[in-house]
Structures are given as C-alpha cells and as structure tokens.
Design an enzyme around this catalytic site. Structure first.
Site: not given
Length: 320
Positions: A60-61, A64, A66-67, A82, A176
């Site tokens: 994922g992006k 702040f 990427n993973v 991360k 959240d």
C-alpha cells in the site's frame, strides 16, 4: 495502512500542527525498542536496520510513506514493513500520531488487533514492523463485492466489538474505526489497524475533531468532550456500510452530512433485515450513554444468529 488509498467523498480531518520535532524514543545503542510485541533482536543486540529484511512487493501507499511485504532474514518471519518519511511527518505536524501509535499498539494483544512488533529508524525514515494481513483492507473487499451479507457482517461485528472491548478495558479509544483501517487475516478474520488517532481514556477526553467525516459521532461534530462511546457509534456506521455499501449519513455536501449526523437522520433500504436494523439503531443514538454496550452487541440476537466467528488456536503468536 496496508493497501491504503485515498477515498472520496470522505475527508480526513487535518490534525493540529505544532507539536514539536519528531521524538521517537529510541535506545541509542540498539535503535530498537524492547518490551512485549517485538520481533526479537539478535542475541548480540545488533542494531536492527533495513539490511535485516528482504523487501517484497508493496502492499500500500500512504501520504507519509509506503508499506511493503518483507521477511526478516535470520528468523524468516514474514511481516509488513511500514516505511514513514520523517521530513513529511514533520511538515504535516503528525509526529504525535506516530508516537501515539507506537505507544498504544505495542501493548495490545488480541486476535482481532493487528500486531505491532517493533520499530527502528535511520536518518530519514522510521520503520514499523507489523503483522502481515494477507487479505488486505476490508474497504477493498467492500468495493469488490458492493456489500456484505448478514453472516459476514455479523461476524465482523462480533470481532470488532470483542477487540474494542479489550481496548476499552485498557483505557484505549480507537476513534477511527472504518473499513480502510480494518484488515483481514489468513482466515478472513478482522484486524483493527492504524491506531494513530487513538487516545488513552479517560485522561484525554478531548474535543479535537479527528477521524473520517462519515464516521464522526454527534458529540465530536458538536464539539463536546467524548469518551470510548465514540467507538460504539463508529461500529454502528460500519455495520450499516457493510450491509448497504455506503455509510448511512453520506451526502455530496459536508454541511448536509454534518446535519444528518447530528439529527441522526437514519434511513434503511429494504434489503436490511429487521435484526440488523435493530442493532444499528441501538448503536446510532445521539446520546452516547444510550448506545448499546459492546458486550450487548456481541450478544445481540442478530449477531448470535449470523456470526460465523472462528477463534484462533490458543497458542503464542510470538515469532521465535
């Protein structure tokens, strides 16, 4: 933050800036935290670095960083790495969220909470070593299927309620909960992730607005103090979105969405069963004290009749 993408029309509220320079508490001799939840450092206490990992495909992006899928070379442990850029976090004033996420998530142990193992850093980046959730974001699954059936939704409701009850017992409020922050494990089990907005309660009963617009409870929109019952509202919104495919108060206008939330303008399409309507209606109450407690969510007749939750074997999940 695996498989993270910006989502419209949802708007992420901007956290307050000016919290000072990035202060990630590190042992200057190891660059790695000790304590529960960590991927063990080698016996000679060698400093963890990016060289200790084989880096795989991106998962994922985010804003702040990427993973990435990664594997610790010596232990052969598959994890999600991360990678966050210090300069970007300082620029946006969100260093406090990182510190909060590390502080809170490193102490949580629950089958439906994503494990935080360790962290290290270099001159420009902070690296978080997280549990890998191979089935990715719930939001992506919801996009793929449009909506979920009663069994799948009820299973998620039991899992998220159990995990949040565990958090609340430890005086942690997530604040959240939404499909983008819920990941899915090997068996499709729900994993709460992204604790950047979390706070310890009751000492931090804030009036700050955070979280995603569609999931904000009335007390936060109206500027009142809030407690762990904000999470009860959020799982009510989550249940509705899982069954219908979109949040209950979503409109094209922020002002109109705010108005619908504060009035609890809740409307159900015919496809939502009576049992699900009853549960959602008991969670989406304007008064926090009137919201159904988490234990009662897990014991709700609709959840009991439809949930297919399977608990993992009782064994240590610590890598060795």
């Amino acid at each position: 933050m695996q498989n993270k993408e910006n989502r419209e029309p949802r708007v992420q509220q901007t956290p307050s800036a000016g919290v000072g320079p990035l202060r990630v508490e590190m042992n200057p001799d190891t660059h790695a935290v000790s304590g529960p939840g960590r991927v063990p450092v080698k016996s000679n206490s060698k400093v963890l670095s990016i060289d200790d990992f084989d880096i795989g495909r991106p998962l994922g992006k985010g804003k702040f960083g990427n993973v990435y899928l990664a594997r610790e070379r010596k232990l052969k442990v598959v994890i999600a790495l991360k990678v966050l850029f210090k300069s970007q976090m300082v620029k946006e004033g969100v260093e406090h969220q990182l510190r909060r996420e590390i502080e809170i998530q490193s102490h949580l142990r629950h089958p439906n909470i994503l494990r935080f193992y360790n962290y290290f850093h270099d001159d420009t980046r902070v690296f978080l070593i997280l549990e890998y959730a191979p089935r990715g974001e719930m939001y992506k699954e919801l996009q793929r299927y449009g909506r979920f059936d009663d069994q799948r939704t009820a299973t998620y409701m039991e899992e998220v309620s159990d995990a949040l009850q565990y958090c609340h017992e430890k005086k942690v409020i997530h604040r959240d909960i939404k499909p983008e922050n819920l990941l899915l494990g090997y068996r499709g089990e729900l994993k709460i992730a992204d604790f950047g907005w979390s706070v310890h309660a009751p000492s931090l009963r804030r009036r700050t607005m955070c979280g995603t617009l569609d999931y904000l409870p009335p007390e936060m929109i109206e500027g009142h103090s809030h407690d762990e019952k904000v999470d009860l509202w959020s799982i009510g919104v989550l249940c509705y979105e899982c069954l219908v495919g979109n949040p209950p108060f979503e409109t094209a206008s922020h002002a109109e969405t705010y108005k619908r939330i504060t009035k609890v303008d809740l409307q159900f399409p015919k496809l939502v069963s009576e049992g699900a309507r009853d549960l959602i209606s008991k969670l989406l109450r304007h008064s926090p004290s009137m919201r159904l407690p988490l234990r009662s969510v897990m014991e709700h007749p609709w959840v009991k009749a439809n949930s297919r939750r399977v608990l993992p074997p009782v064994c240590s999940s610590e890598p060795h």
